[in-house]
Scaffold this active site. Structure first.
Site, short mmCIF file in Angstrom:
data_model
loop_
_atom_site.label_atom_id
_atom_site.label_comp_id
_atom_site.label_asym_id
_atom_site.label_seq_id
_atom_site.Cartn_x
_atom_site.Cartn_y
_atom_site.Cartn_z
N SER A 63 40.02 45.36 41.04
CA SER A 63 41.47 45.55 41.15
C SER A 63 41.88 46.97 41.53
O SER A 63 43.08 47.21 41.75
CB SER A 63 42.14 45.15 39.84
OG SER A 63 42.28 43.74 39.76
N LYS A 66 44.16 47.47 44.49
CA LYS A 66 45.62 47.51 44.46
C LYS A 66 46.18 48.91 44.68
O LYS A 66 47.39 49.06 44.88
CB LYS A 66 46.12 46.92 43.14
CG LYS A 66 45.78 45.44 42.97
CD LYS A 66 46.37 44.87 41.68
CE LYS A 66 46.05 43.39 41.53
NZ LYS A 66 44.71 43.12 40.99
N SER A 123 48.30 44.69 36.54
CA SER A 123 47.36 44.34 37.61
C SER A 123 47.55 42.91 38.10
O SER A 123 46.59 42.18 38.37
CB SER A 123 45.90 44.54 37.12
OG SER A 123 45.01 44.53 38.19
N LYS A 229 44.64 53.05 38.22
CA LYS A 229 44.32 51.63 38.33
C LYS A 229 42.91 51.33 37.83
O LYS A 229 41.95 51.98 38.20
CB LYS A 229 44.44 51.18 39.78
CG LYS A 229 44.47 49.67 39.95
CD LYS A 229 45.74 49.07 39.40
CE LYS A 229 45.59 47.61 39.06
NZ LYS A 229 44.70 47.35 37.90
#
Length: 388
Positions: A63, A66, A123, A229
């Protein structure tokens, strides 16, 4: 078309002296990350590497993908093609995303502000796809933009197949490339207003109220951490791109392939401690601060402010001094009217004793069009009067 020269002026600052080799040597320094597959630590403004371990190894970013998704969202917000209060309707495809999600229903509407919060804090894969579809029409088209942006940023070992980081063949990045993506995202100072949130709610006060809890626990437990993140899949293991700011210094730390979330957070903490204990920065320019004036007689405004595209700092080891600091502004060989807001027109280089310390793109911070015939005539007449 106009040809521009170079000017140099000395900055009157008392800073620290170091050679460019000072930071490269840190690769041979203390082992800050033991069992993770890859890691890197950089200072945000200069991009100087303070520590790295196998930073060019291609790995699944999970993730952390992102970060690139959020870069394109922030670009769209910045150029006005997207508004925070605009409502976006979730497609069946967006609502069908598995993994981390904010549980969008097909046809449900949320504002861009809410969806961005869902991406940055929880997320949300569904929120990521909904934003991608709004910006580009489809996730596939948005992924093309992601890969084009990776090329623009000079990311040599990154390839995206989706907006979310869900497992896919030929979807990969490196710790170094993730740090550079984070550096780009942090140009948009408003992003940390989302990534620093520890918990919040979506659909507050409704039957479908959803509690968001940040997947990056360090925003609560490490002072100064305000992003960015996390990532996890079985293949990628535990990953995190984190950023923290203390005083004037902001650093970015990336870990990929840690065995547990506890180890991931410990490695990030160790790198952040190392940066703040051994280094500091001197801020020279804020983002969009004027550096020079570009004089173009045929422009509607003949004296155009030239500003920094991002914040500019000088990195130093604690206790050292910088001497003979100079700045050099070099304009592009050809600059043609009209100019668009944000258009690159040159570079600002900071040096010490002739050694480069930083290099920053210079832009114009407004649209600049050609002057009208009447304006040009008046200027010509004024010049004639001056020289009579």
């Amino acid at each position: 078309m106009k040809n521009f020269g170079v000017w140099i002026t000395t900055i009157l600052l008392t800073l620290t002296t170091f050679s460019s080799a000072t930071f490269a040597a840190e690769d041979d320094g203390p082992e800050l990350v033991e069992s993770a597959k890859s890691a890197i630590l950089i200072e945000r403004d200069t991009g100087e590497v303070l520590y790295e371990k196998d930073a060019n190894q291609t790995l699944p970013p999970a993730s952390m993908t992102k970060i690139m998704t959020m870069i394109l969202v922030m670009e769209a917000l910045n150029d006005g093609s997207l508004k925070l209060d605009e409502k976006v309707r979730a497609s069946e495809y967006a609502a069908s995303m598995g993994g981390s999600q904010i549980f969008l229903e097909p046809g449900e509407e949320m504002t861009v502000d809410e969806l961005l919060k869902g991406v940055a804090v929880a997320s949300g894969n569904d929120a990521s796809v909904a934003l991608a579809e709004r910006i580009s029409g489809s996730e596939e088209e948005f992924v093309e933009k992601m890969n084009e942006k990776a090329i623009d940023l000079g990311l040599e070992n990154t390839q995206f197949q989706n907006t979310t980081g869900l497992p896919a063949d030929n979807h990969y990045s490196t710790a170094r490339d993730m740090a550079l993506m984070a550096k780009e995202l942090l140009k948009y100072e408003g992003i940390t207003e989302y990534t620093k949130i520890y918990d919040d709610y979506l659909r507050k006060g409704t039957d479908n109220e959803f509690w968001l809890v940040n997947t990056n626990k360090l925003v609560k437990f490490y002072k100064g951490v305000d992003g960015l993140k996390t990532g996890f899949t079985r293949e990628a293991k535990y990953c995190l791109t984190a950023t923290a700011k203390k005083n004037d210094m902001r650093v970015i730390a990336v870990v990929m392939g840690a065995e547990t979330p506890k180890k991931r957070n410990a490695y990030i903490t160790t790198m952040l401690d190392y940066a703040f204990n051994h280094y500091e920065t001197e801020s020279l320019y804020k983002r969009f601060q004027p550096v020079d004036q570009l004089k173009m007689i045929r422009a509607n405004n003949p004296e155009i402010d030239v500003v920094t595209s991002e914040s500019v700092s000088v990195l130093k080891k604690k206790g050292q001094k910088i001497e003979n600091v100079e700045r050099e502004v070099k304009y592009n060989d050809t600059i043609e009217l009209p100019l668009k807001k944000g258009q690159e027109v040159g570079t600002l280089t900071i040096t010490s004793n002739g050694e480069p310390l930083s290099k920053t793109t210079l832009i114009v911070n407004e649209d600049v069009s050609n002057a009208g015939l009447w304006s040009l005539l008046k200027r010509s007449m004024n010049e004639m009067v001056k020289h009579r």
